[in-house]
Design a protein around this motif. Structure first.
Motif, PDB file in Angstrom:
ATOM      1  N   GLY A  37       0.792  -1.215   0.000  1.00  0.00           N
ATOM      2  CA  GLY A  37       0.000   0.000   0.000  1.00  0.00           C
ATOM      3  C   GLY A  37       0.827   1.268   0.000  1.00  0.00           C
ATOM      4  O   GLY A  37       0.313   2.355   0.253  1.00  0.00           O
ATOM      5  N   GLU A  38       2.117   1.120  -0.270  1.00  0.00           N
ATOM      6  CA  GLU A  38       3.009   2.279  -0.203  1.00  0.00           C
ATOM      7  C   GLU A  38       2.578   3.397  -1.137  1.00  0.00           C
ATOM      8  O   GLU A  38       2.590   4.569  -0.759  1.00  0.00           O
ATOM      9  N   THR A  39       2.201   3.066  -2.350  1.00  0.00           N
ATOM     10  CA  THR A  39       1.836   4.122  -3.307  1.00  0.00           C
ATOM     11  C   THR A  39       0.579   4.864  -2.861  1.00  0.00           C
ATOM     12  O   THR A  39       0.487   6.078  -3.062  1.00  0.00           O
ATOM     13  N   GLU A  40      -0.366   4.163  -2.249  1.00  0.00           N
ATOM     14  CA  GLU A  40      -1.561   4.836  -1.743  1.00  0.00           C
ATOM     15  C   GLU A  40      -1.227   5.706  -0.531  1.00  0.00           C
ATOM     16  O   GLU A  40      -1.783   6.791  -0.363  1.00  0.00           O
ATOM     17  N   PHE A  41      -0.326   5.233   0.331  1.00  0.00           N
ATOM     18  CA  PHE A  41       0.055   6.004   1.510  1.00  0.00           C
ATOM     19  C   PHE A  41       0.902   7.222   1.145  1.00  0.00           C
ATOM     20  O   PHE A  41       0.958   8.186   1.906  1.00  0.00           O
ATOM     21  N   ASN A  42       1.569   7.194   0.011  1.00  0.00           N
ATOM     22  CA  ASN A  42       2.412   8.318  -0.400  1.00  0.00           C
ATOM     23  C   ASN A  42       1.607   9.564  -0.747  1.00  0.00           C
ATOM     24  O   ASN A  42       2.175  10.643  -0.871  1.00  0.00           O
ATOM     25  N   ALA A  43       0.301   9.434  -0.893  1.00  0.00           N
ATOM     26  CA  ALA A  43      -0.535  10.600  -1.159  1.00  0.00           C
ATOM     27  C   ALA A  43      -0.607  11.524   0.055  1.00  0.00           C
ATOM     28  O   ALA A  43      -0.947  12.692  -0.068  1.00  0.00           O
ATOM     29  N   TYR A  44      -0.276  10.990   1.229  1.00  0.00           N
ATOM     30  CA  TYR A  44      -0.294  11.762   2.469  1.00  0.00           C
ATOM     31  C   TYR A  44       1.135  12.016   2.919  1.00  0.00           C
ATOM     32  O   TYR A  44       2.037  11.250   2.617  1.00  0.00           O
ATOM     33  N   GLY A  45       1.335  13.089   3.660  1.00  0.00           N
ATOM     34  CA  GLY A  45       2.672  13.423   4.125  1.00  0.00           C
ATOM     35  C   GLY A  45       2.800  13.304   5.632  1.00  0.00           C
ATOM     36  O   GLY A  45       1.819  13.372   6.369  1.00  0.00           O
ATOM     37  N   PHE A  46       4.041  13.132   6.090  1.00  0.00           N
ATOM     38  CA  PHE A  46       4.343  13.075   7.507  1.00  0.00           C
ATOM     39  C   PHE A  46       5.710  13.713   7.700  1.00  0.00           C
ATOM     40  O   PHE A  46       6.720  13.165   7.252  1.00  0.00           O
ATOM     41  N   LEU A  51       4.092   9.446   3.329  1.00  0.00           N
ATOM     42  CA  LEU A  51       3.760   8.538   4.426  1.00  0.00           C
ATOM     43  C   LEU A  51       4.184   7.096   4.141  1.00  0.00           C
ATOM     44  O   LEU A  51       4.637   6.401   5.048  1.00  0.00           O
ATOM     45  N   GLY A  52       4.064   6.636   2.911  1.00  0.00           N
ATOM     46  CA  GLY A  52       4.477   5.264   2.589  1.00  0.00           C
ATOM     47  C   GLY A  52       5.967   5.067   2.786  1.00  0.00           C
ATOM     48  O   GLY A  52       6.412   4.067   3.339  1.00  0.00           O
ATOM     49  N   PHE A  53       6.744   6.024   2.331  1.00  0.00           N
ATOM     50  CA  PHE A  53       8.202   5.952   2.514  1.00  0.00           C
ATOM     51  C   PHE A  53       8.554   5.979   3.988  1.00  0.00           C
ATOM     52  O   PHE A  53       9.361   5.183   4.461  1.00  0.00           O
ATOM     53  N   TYR A  54       7.958   6.915   4.724  1.00  0.00           N
ATOM     54  CA  TYR A  54       8.262   7.047   6.146  1.00  0.00           C
ATOM     55  C   TYR A  54       7.836   5.794   6.908  1.00  0.00           C
ATOM     56  O   TYR A  54       8.529   5.338   7.817  1.00  0.00           O
ATOM     57  N   GLY A  55       6.679   5.235   6.540  1.00  0.00           N
ATOM     58  CA  GLY A  55       6.196   4.027   7.213  1.00  0.00           C
ATOM     59  C   GLY A  55       7.134   2.855   7.032  1.00  0.00           C
ATOM     60  O   GLY A  55       7.364   2.078   7.962  1.00  0.00           O
TER      61      GLY A  55
END
Length: 88
Positions: A37-46, A51-55
């Motif tokens: 789900g990394e690509t979907e999580f990358n739409a959000y930032g942290f 977010l996908g990268f950070y997660g």
């Protein structure tokens, strides 16, 4: 060894295996969800990172370390309850 000691030891090992299997299963499911789900999580930032990268880069490592500490605490409590504690 008496029969009650053998059944207590079997109960201890059953609880230990369930605890270890549950933790490893939860970590595996989390790693799979974060990876696919990394690509979907990358739409959000942290903190400015996707977010996908950070997660995957930080969150999964922190989750594994936290799971290890949690496992040790619960395993110590289980050993004290079932009389399998070995103090050095």
């Amino acid at each position: 060894m008496s029969q009650s000691a053998l059944s207590a030891r079997a109960l201890y090992w059953r609880h230990s295996l369930i605890l270890a299997g549950g933790l490893l299963g939860a970590l595996l499911v989390t790693a799979i969800i974060l990876t696919f789900g990394e690509t979907e999580f990358n739409a959000y930032g942290f903190f400015g990172f996707p977010l996908g990268f950070y997660g995957l880069a930080q969150g999964l490592i922190l989750l594994i370390a936290g799971g290890g500490f949690w496992y040790a605490r619960v395993q110590d409590r289980l050993e004290e309850e079932l009389g399998e504690s070995e103090e050095f």
